[in-house]
Scaffold this active site. Structure first.
Site, short mmCIF file in Angstrom:
data_model
loop_
_atom_site.label_atom_id
_atom_site.label_comp_id
_atom_site.label_asym_id
_atom_site.label_seq_id
_atom_site.Cartn_x
_atom_site.Cartn_y
_atom_site.Cartn_z
N GLY A 133 -82.83 -9.53 -37.83
CA GLY A 133 -83.18 -8.75 -36.64
C GLY A 133 -84.58 -8.99 -36.11
O GLY A 133 -85.05 -8.25 -35.25
N ALA A 134 -85.29 -10.02 -36.61
CA ALA A 134 -86.63 -10.30 -36.10
C ALA A 134 -86.53 -10.89 -34.70
O ALA A 134 -85.59 -11.63 -34.40
CB ALA A 134 -87.36 -11.27 -37.02
N SER A 135 -87.49 -10.59 -33.85
CA SER A 135 -87.48 -11.19 -32.52
C SER A 135 -88.74 -12.02 -32.27
O SER A 135 -88.82 -12.72 -31.28
CB SER A 135 -87.33 -10.11 -31.45
OG SER A 135 -88.35 -9.15 -31.59
N HIS A 140 -95.44 -10.09 -39.07
CA HIS A 140 -95.81 -8.71 -38.73
C HIS A 140 -94.87 -7.74 -39.41
O HIS A 140 -93.77 -8.09 -39.80
CB HIS A 140 -95.76 -8.52 -37.21
CG HIS A 140 -94.37 -8.60 -36.63
ND1 HIS A 140 -93.70 -9.80 -36.46
CD2 HIS A 140 -93.51 -7.64 -36.22
CE1 HIS A 140 -92.51 -9.57 -35.94
NE2 HIS A 140 -92.35 -8.27 -35.80
#
Lengths: 316, 316
Positions: A133-135, A140
Site C-alpha cells: 500500500g505504499a505510494s 517514511h
C-alpha cells in the site's frame, strides 16, 4: 511474481527530499544535528503533517446519529515521519544512531499528541512496497491519532483482561516467556527485546518485536532502550529483506490506548497490554476468505519462518 | 496503475477446462444438461475438491493445548466451483439461467455439507484478479467448510443480538428498510433483493446484495428466488465491471452458522442474521493502518459510489 516498481518522483518534485521543504506543510518536529531553521535543509529526520490527511486536527469531536447509523467527524492527526533525507537509504541501511533518531521522532510526536485529550489512540505505521500500500518510495513512516480505540487493539486488551482474571498474570508476559523458553519461534534477542514469529501468525514470516519488561505505552521508553530497540529492528528488517528478497511489508507499532476510562481501575495497564512492533511481510494477497472470515490462511509455519530468519546471514 | 495479467495456463493444462477432468480430484457435484458420466465433459457447472486444500475432510476434530496456546487440527472441506467450461466467460457474461445454476451449485454443496455436524460454518467466496488474490483466471468460486464460526460473522451476530435486545427488531431488516427508504446508497432493486453500498463501507464501491425477506441461511432459498438473485448479481457485477474498468474484486457469501448452541433459544435465527452477498472491489491495497487498527480508510463516500453505479449503462 514481478510487480512494477513504485513510481519515483523526480528529485526536484519529491516532497521528502532535502531542499524541497517548501513542498510539505510546516514541520512539527525535526532532528538537526548542526542546528538550522525549521523548514530548511540540514535535518536528518523530519515530521510534517500529511498533505492528504485521512483525519484533520481542527475542530471539536461531534458524534451524531444519522437515521439508524452513527457518525463521528474526522478529527485526528495524520503526520509523515521522513526517516532520512536520502531517498535510497532504507531504514535498516542506516547506522544505529539514525534508526534510534527515527524512533525518537515517533516518541516525540506521541508525547506531544497524547496531551490532546480528544485522542484515544496514536498509531504509527510504515508501508514499504506497492503490495503493502505504499505510494511513495522515499523511506517514511506515518502517524495517525484517532478519537477512538481501534478494535484490533481492543480485542488484544479484552483477551489479556480475561487472561488476567483467570491467572492474575499478564498475557503478554506469559507469551514472551513461552517464546523465549522454547525458542522455536524466536528470531532475535538482546538484553531488553525479543523478536519472534507469533503462534498462529496471520502472515507468512510475520515477526513481532516486544520489550522483555512490562510497558504498556511506547512513549515511556528512554533513550537507552530506544537504542536497543533500534538494534533489534535493524536485525529483523535486514533478515527479512535479505531472506525474502525485498518483500513488501507493513510495520505497525501497537501501543496502549490513552485517556480511557478503565473498566477495573485496579488492573494496571501493564497487565492488559504491552506495546510492541509487528512486521507483516505481504507475500500473498489477502482474499475473499480473509475478508469474509477475519481468519488468515498462512502456508508457512511460524516455526519454519523463525528458523529460516535465524539462519539468514546479514550483510554488513 | 497497470498490473500484469494473471498467468493463463495453456488450455491443455488448465484443470478447469472441459476435457481436462482428469486433472482434478473426483467431482462432488455437476450440472450436465444432456446427462453423461461424472468426470467426463458435458457439464456446465462442476464442483471438485481443491487440489491444494486449506483444510482436509478426513478425521476427527481434536482441539488441544500446546503450552499456553490452543490448537485444532485442520478438519474441513475446501471445494472449487467451476462456473463454466469456457475460460473466457465471466460470471456476469453468462445468461441468467447459467448464473442461477452456479448459485444452485453453491446451494447443493451447502445442503450436502451442512449434514456433517463437525462443520459450524460454510463459506463461499470468489476472488477475481491478481490484486484480489486469484491465482487462476478461469472463472471459479470456492467453498470452505469450517469447524469454527468466523469471528467476522460472530461480530455481526453479536451486534444484531444487542439490537434485538434493545428494539426487538432485526438489525438486518432495519438496515435494509433504511436503505430502501432513503435510496441514497441503493444500487439496484428487484421484487426480492436489494443491493446497496453500505454505510461506512470498508472498500470503495463495496456493494452488498441482501434478500428483502427474513432468511438466515442461504441454502433455504428456492429456485424462483435463486433466479431473482442471479438477476441482481448480474446487474451489480456488470455495473462494477464497466464502471470501474474490470477491477479485481472479492465476492463473499455470508450465511448464518450451523449447529450452534444458541445463547437464547427464544430469539429466532432470522432476528440475528440475514444471509447476504458482499462484493469488495480491490482498488487500493489494505496497508499498515488497516491491519493495525481493523479500521478501513475509504476515500469514496458510499453515496457517491451508489450514485455512480446507478448511472452506469450496462452493455447488453
Amino acid at each position: 511474481m514481478d510487480y512494477p516498481p513504485l513510481p519515483e518522483a523526480p528529485n526536484s518534485l519529491c516532497p521528502f527530499m532535502a531542499g524541497n521543504e517548501s513542498l510539505t506543510p510546516h514541520e512539527v518536529f525535526a532532528i538537526r544535528p548542526k542546528g538550522g531553521a525549521p523548514n530548511s535543509p540540514g535535518w536528518t529526520v523530519r515530521v510534517v503533517p500529511n498533505r492528504f490527511p485521512a483525519l484533520r486536527i481542527e475542530g471539536e469531536l461531534f458524534p451524531e446519529g444519522v437515521g439508524i447509523y452513527d457518525q463521528i467527524n474526522g478529527i485526528g492527526a495524520h503526520e509523515v515521519i521522513i526517516e532520512t533525507p536520502d531517498p535510497d537509504q532504507e531504514l535498516e541501511d542506516q547506522p544505529l544512531g539514525a534508526i534510534t533518531d527515527v524512533l525518537r521522532a515517533y516518541r516525540a510526536r506521541i508525547i506531544d499528541l497524547v496531551q490532546d485529550i480528544r485522542f484515544r489512540y496514536i498509531f504509527v505505521f510504515k508501508n514499504v512496497g506497492m503490495l503493502a500500500g505504499a505510494s511513495l518510495r522515499h523511506p517514511h513512516s506515518q502517524l495517525i491519532a484517532l478519537p477512538i480505540v481501534p478494535r484490533a487493539v481492543e480485542e488484544q486488551i479484552e483477551t489479556a483482561r480475561a487472561h488476567f482474571e483467570l491467572k492474575e498474570r499478564s498475557l503478554f508476559a506469559d507469551v514472551l516467556q513461552a517464546e523465549i523458553r522454547s525458542g522455536d519461534r524466536l528470531v532475535y534477542e538482546n538484553s531488553a527485546f525479543a523478536s519472534f514469529c507469533p503462534w498462529a501468525s496471520r502472515f507468512a514470516f510475520e515477526t513481532w518485536i516486544m520489550p522483555k519488561f512490562p510497558a504498556a505505552h511506547f512513549h515511556t521508553l528512554d533513550d537507552y532502550h530506544l537504542g536497543l530497540l533500534a538494534e533489534a529492528l535493524r536485525h529483523v528488517l535486514r533478515r527479512i529483506r535479505k531472506g525474502l528478497q525485498k518483500p513488501a511489508y507493513n510495520l505497525i507499532l501497537q501501543t496502549a490506548p490513552f485517556h480511557q476510562a478503565r473498566v477495573r481501575e485496579l488492573v494496571p495497564a501493564e497487565m492488559e497490554f504491552r506495546w510492541h512492533i509487528e512486521i507483516l511481510p505481504r507475500l500473498a494477497q489477502a482474499a475473499g476468505f480473509e475478508y469474509g472470515t477475519g481468519f488468515y490462511i498462512n502456508t508457512t509455519f511460524p516455526e519454519e519462518a523463525a528458523s529460516f530468519l535465524r539462519r539468514v546471514r546479514e550483510e554488513t
